[in-house]
Design a protein around this motif. Structure first.
Motif, short mmCIF file in Angstrom:
data_model
loop_
_atom_site.label_atom_id
_atom_site.label_comp_id
_atom_site.label_asym_id
_atom_site.label_seq_id
_atom_site.Cartn_x
_atom_site.Cartn_y
_atom_site.Cartn_z
N PHE A 83 -36.83 -65.88 -44.63
CA PHE A 83 -37.10 -67.29 -44.35
C PHE A 83 -38.42 -67.75 -44.97
N ALA A 84 -39.37 -66.87 -45.12
CA ALA A 84 -40.64 -67.25 -45.73
C ALA A 84 -40.47 -67.61 -47.20
N PHE A 85 -39.60 -66.90 -47.90
CA PHE A 85 -39.43 -67.13 -49.33
C PHE A 85 -38.42 -68.22 -49.65
N ILE A 86 -37.46 -68.49 -48.74
CA ILE A 86 -36.39 -69.43 -49.08
C ILE A 86 -36.42 -70.67 -48.20
N GLN A 87 -37.51 -70.91 -47.50
CA GLN A 87 -37.54 -72.04 -46.58
C GLN A 87 -37.26 -73.36 -47.30
N LYS A 88 -37.86 -73.56 -48.44
CA LYS A 88 -37.66 -74.80 -49.18
C LYS A 88 -36.22 -74.96 -49.58
N VAL A 105 -38.81 -58.03 -39.36
CA VAL A 105 -39.53 -58.17 -40.63
C VAL A 105 -38.65 -58.70 -41.76
N PRO A 106 -37.45 -58.15 -42.03
CA PRO A 106 -36.63 -58.69 -43.13
C PRO A 106 -36.26 -60.15 -42.93
N VAL A 107 -35.97 -60.55 -41.70
CA VAL A 107 -35.60 -61.94 -41.44
C VAL A 107 -36.78 -62.87 -41.72
N ALA A 115 -28.89 -71.30 -49.32
CA ALA A 115 -28.76 -71.62 -47.89
C ALA A 115 -27.60 -70.86 -47.27
N VAL A 116 -26.45 -70.89 -47.92
CA VAL A 116 -25.27 -70.22 -47.38
C VAL A 116 -25.48 -68.70 -47.36
N GLY A 117 -25.99 -68.15 -48.44
CA GLY A 117 -26.20 -66.71 -48.50
C GLY A 117 -27.21 -66.22 -47.48
N SER A 118 -28.32 -66.94 -47.32
CA SER A 118 -29.34 -66.51 -46.36
C SER A 118 -28.83 -66.61 -44.94
#
Length: 303
Positions: A285-290, A279-281, A224-227
């Motif tokens: 968020f698609a991969f780390i949403q959970k 696109v990168p954003v 969460a912090v890194g993203s």
């Protein structure tokens, strides 16, 4: 009356007598449904309106990016990639993308490491100015970055870091640290200290116990912090504009600004650049949403 006299003589409470049959599970479920049932239209209608207003700008940007120049169609067909080729090759967006990726990854690593150390100190150690330090971290969130541009510029100028990606990384890291430290501290407090103490009894040092026991449990918080640090540094415009002057050192937000001319705007190229920037954003968020939701909620519960 009889129940009261019996209680007085025997010293024991007597259960009141119910005249009707006890409530069944069906009746309890009916009462719960009466309170909890909400018509689906009251949920889906506001969400649909919100989703519509959210997606229309993205569709409009995508439409201009893939629509041929001069076309007025509201349907992206036939599609063309000329705008993407133009901004990627002719407008140096390949260089901007690389610079933004360097700034984002370096900010992610620096913010995560420093916040991890600071959050552990706040969660596991007690010192006199701990409360004042936490208050200072919270108050720093109310200071806009624009107020710090002049002092930061003077500092980086004396350090000869102007027109260097390192200046942007340092500035982004400094402004990301307060919130990151608070989140990591709250997340570490949710890890029982007895787990570390058991590792100490087994002969582990504090650092080894932290790496072996605590660190694996902090994965949602670290993600969460890194993203959050990566996305903020990827989208931030002000620091890159002030500290980077050469075109070869600029990032994507500054590159998008160069597509806006004094007399005209190339909407197709600007929309294509916006798609490249988004696109990168979206992928992150698609991969780390959970993990992102878990990390922010866990870090905010206790602290």
């Amino acid at each position: 009356m009889t129940a009261a006299l019996a209680e007085k003589h025997t010293g024991t409470a007597v259960e009141p007598v119910h005249n009707g049959p006890p409530p069944t599970a069906h009746h309890r479920r009916g009462r719960e449904r009466a309170y909890d049932d909400v018509p689906r239209r009251q949920i889906y209608l506001p969400l649909g309106i919100y989703l519509l207003f959210t997606l229309i700008p993205f569709y409009w940007m995508f439409l201009f990016a893939v629509r041929p120049a001069g076309s007025t169609s509201l349907v992206p067909w036939p599609m063309t990639g000329e705008h993407f080729s133009k901004v990627w090759n002719e407008r140096s967006f390949a260089v901007f993308f690389q610079n933004s990726m360097i700034v984002g990854v370096c900010t992610l690593i620096a913010t995560t490491l420093v916040a991890l150390a600071g959050g552990y100190a706040l969660a596991r150690f007690d010192f006199r100015i701990k409360g004042a330090f936490m208050l200072a971290l919270l108050c720093s969130q109310f200071i806009p970055g624009a107020l710090m541009l002049v002092p930061l510029f003077e500092i980086f100028k004396n350090l000869r870091m102007i027109n260097s990606l390192g200046s942007v990384v340092i500035a982004e890291t400094v402004f990301q640290l307060p919130l990151s430290i608070i989140l990591i501290s709250g997340f570490i407090k949710n890890v029982p200290a007895s787990l570390e103490e058991a590792a100490w009894v087994d002969g582990c040092s504090r650092f080894r116990a932290f790496c072996a026991v605590v660190l694996p449990l902090l994965r949602p918080g670290l993600i969460a912090v890194g993203s959050f640090a990566f996305v903020h540094s990827w989208n931030h415009f002000l620091f890159a504009l002030m500290f980077l002057s050469e075109q070869g050192k600029q990032t994507i937000p500054v590159g998008l600004n160069t597509l806006i001319g004094a007399d005209s705007v190339d909407l197709g190229a600007l929309a294509a650049g916006g798609v490249i920037a988004a696109v990168p954003v979206v992928i992150v968020f698609a991969f780390i949403q959970k993990w992102l939701i878990t990390g922010f909620s866990a870090g905010a519960v206790k602290g």
